[in-house]
Design an enzyme around this catalytic site. Structure first.
Site, mmCIF file in Angstrom:
data_model
loop_
_atom_site.group_PDB
_atom_site.id
_atom_site.type_symbol
_atom_site.label_atom_id
_atom_site.label_comp_id
_atom_site.label_asym_id
_atom_site.label_seq_id
_atom_site.Cartn_x
_atom_site.Cartn_y
_atom_site.Cartn_z
ATOM 1 N N LEU A 166 10.959 -20.853 -3.655
ATOM 2 C CA LEU A 166 9.990 -19.918 -3.085
ATOM 3 C C LEU A 166 8.723 -19.988 -3.923
ATOM 4 O O LEU A 166 8.797 -19.993 -5.151
ATOM 5 C CB LEU A 166 10.533 -18.482 -3.108
ATOM 6 C CG LEU A 166 9.524 -17.371 -2.807
ATOM 7 C CD1 LEU A 166 9.149 -17.376 -1.316
ATOM 8 C CD2 LEU A 166 10.070 -16.001 -3.220
ATOM 9 N N HIS A 225 3.403 3.523 -9.003
ATOM 10 C CA HIS A 225 3.181 2.102 -9.270
ATOM 11 C C HIS A 225 4.432 1.449 -9.861
ATOM 12 O O HIS A 225 4.751 0.296 -9.542
ATOM 13 C CB HIS A 225 1.996 1.918 -10.214
ATOM 14 C CG HIS A 225 0.678 2.322 -9.611
ATOM 15 N ND1 HIS A 225 0.271 1.898 -8.370
ATOM 16 C CD2 HIS A 225 -0.334 3.111 -10.086
ATOM 17 C CE1 HIS A 225 -0.925 2.407 -8.095
ATOM 18 N NE2 HIS A 225 -1.303 3.142 -9.112
ATOM 19 N N ASP A 229 0.825 -1.204 0.000
ATOM 20 C CA ASP A 229 0.000 0.000 0.000
ATOM 21 C C ASP A 229 0.859 1.253 0.000
ATOM 22 O O ASP A 229 1.928 1.284 0.626
ATOM 23 C CB ASP A 229 -0.895 -0.025 1.254
ATOM 24 C CG ASP A 229 -2.014 0.991 1.188
ATOM 25 O OD1 ASP A 229 -2.347 1.456 0.077
ATOM 26 O OD2 ASP A 229 -2.555 1.332 2.259
#
Length: 252
Positions: free
Chosen positions: A137, A43, A26
């Site tokens: 991962l 962004h 966020d």
């Protein structure tokens, strides 16, 4: 479903590092606004923070990293911003897929496929297929995702099985529900991190975070780095996780 295990580091007695970390990324827009920059640049810097987070997760030997990339509510944003976010997702896959694959990252995407253009869905499917056998991962990307919708769809699946006679209502358990969710087969997050100082889940992993530890950071997502990741894990390891029960520490 039984509560999660309570692993500890035998040397320190503190909780072991988290196996699964989920992140609500966020603050991209506010990061840009405070610098007099367009939101689109915020962004783009957020994507750089994703790259840092993935590298840090591998270094920290985290097994699962789930990132909230695009929520089902984000469709309410201006069309230009949505187009930019979709373009960023496409560029991330095209630019980073080979490197992620070489690093042993398995990509998994959760969320609805509706409204997503076919070109992007093709790229997503190719990324998932290429990396599905990797085990260093698991990078879970929550894209076009909303937890309430996820839970409703899971309930519908179970209802359809009951209606068809494949499942008796008495057989519906917590495990059945978990298996019907998008995250089937993925352990619940041990730690959820949210950046930007906001303290809410925003319709993210509502079922899965029942026993997660939450760490809220004041930094905006584009500023998230290895140091911030280390700090969140240190906070996680300082906590006593009881899962509704008692531990020796709490009884002392």
């Amino acid at each position: 479903m039984a509560p999660p295990a309570k692993p500890t580091d035998e040397r320190s007695g503190l909780p072991a590092p988290p196996r699964h970390v989920a992140i609500i990324m966020d603050g991209n827009g506010r990061w840009a606004r405070e610098r007099g920059l367009p939101r689109a640049l915020g962004h783009r810097q957020g994507v750089e923070a994703v790259r840092r987070a993935v590298r840090a997760a591998i270094e920290l030997k985290i097994t699962y990293l789930t990132i909230f990339s695009f929520s089902s509510e984000n469709w309410n944003r201006p069309i230009d911003e949505i187009d930019d976010l979709m373009g960023l997702m496409k560029r991330f896959i095209r630019r980073d897929l080979a490197e992620l694959h070489d690093a042993g990252v398995c990509i998994r995407v959760i969320g609805q496929r509706s409204h997503v253009d076919s070109e992007l869905m093709t790229l997503i499917d190719e990324a998932v297929e290429l990396t599905r056998k990797n085990s260093k991962l698991t990078l879970v990307i929550a894209f076009n995702y909303g937890s309430r919708t996820e839970i409703a769809v899971a309930a519908r699946k179970l209802a359809e099985q009951v209606a068809s006679g494949k499942l008796d209502p008495s057989e519906i358990t917590v495990e059945c529900m978990a298996d019907a969710l998008d995250t089937s087969g993925i352990p619940d997050p041990d730690l959820l991190i949210r950046t930007s100082g906001e303290m809410r889940l925003s319709n993210f992993l509502l079922w899965q975070t029942a026993y997660s530890e939450f760490v809220f950071l004041d930094c905006y997502w584009p500023d998230f780095d290895k140091s911030a990741f280390d700090g969140a894990i240190a906070e996680f390891r300082s906590r006593e996780r009881r899962f509704g029960g008692l531990t020796k520490r709490s009884m002392a």
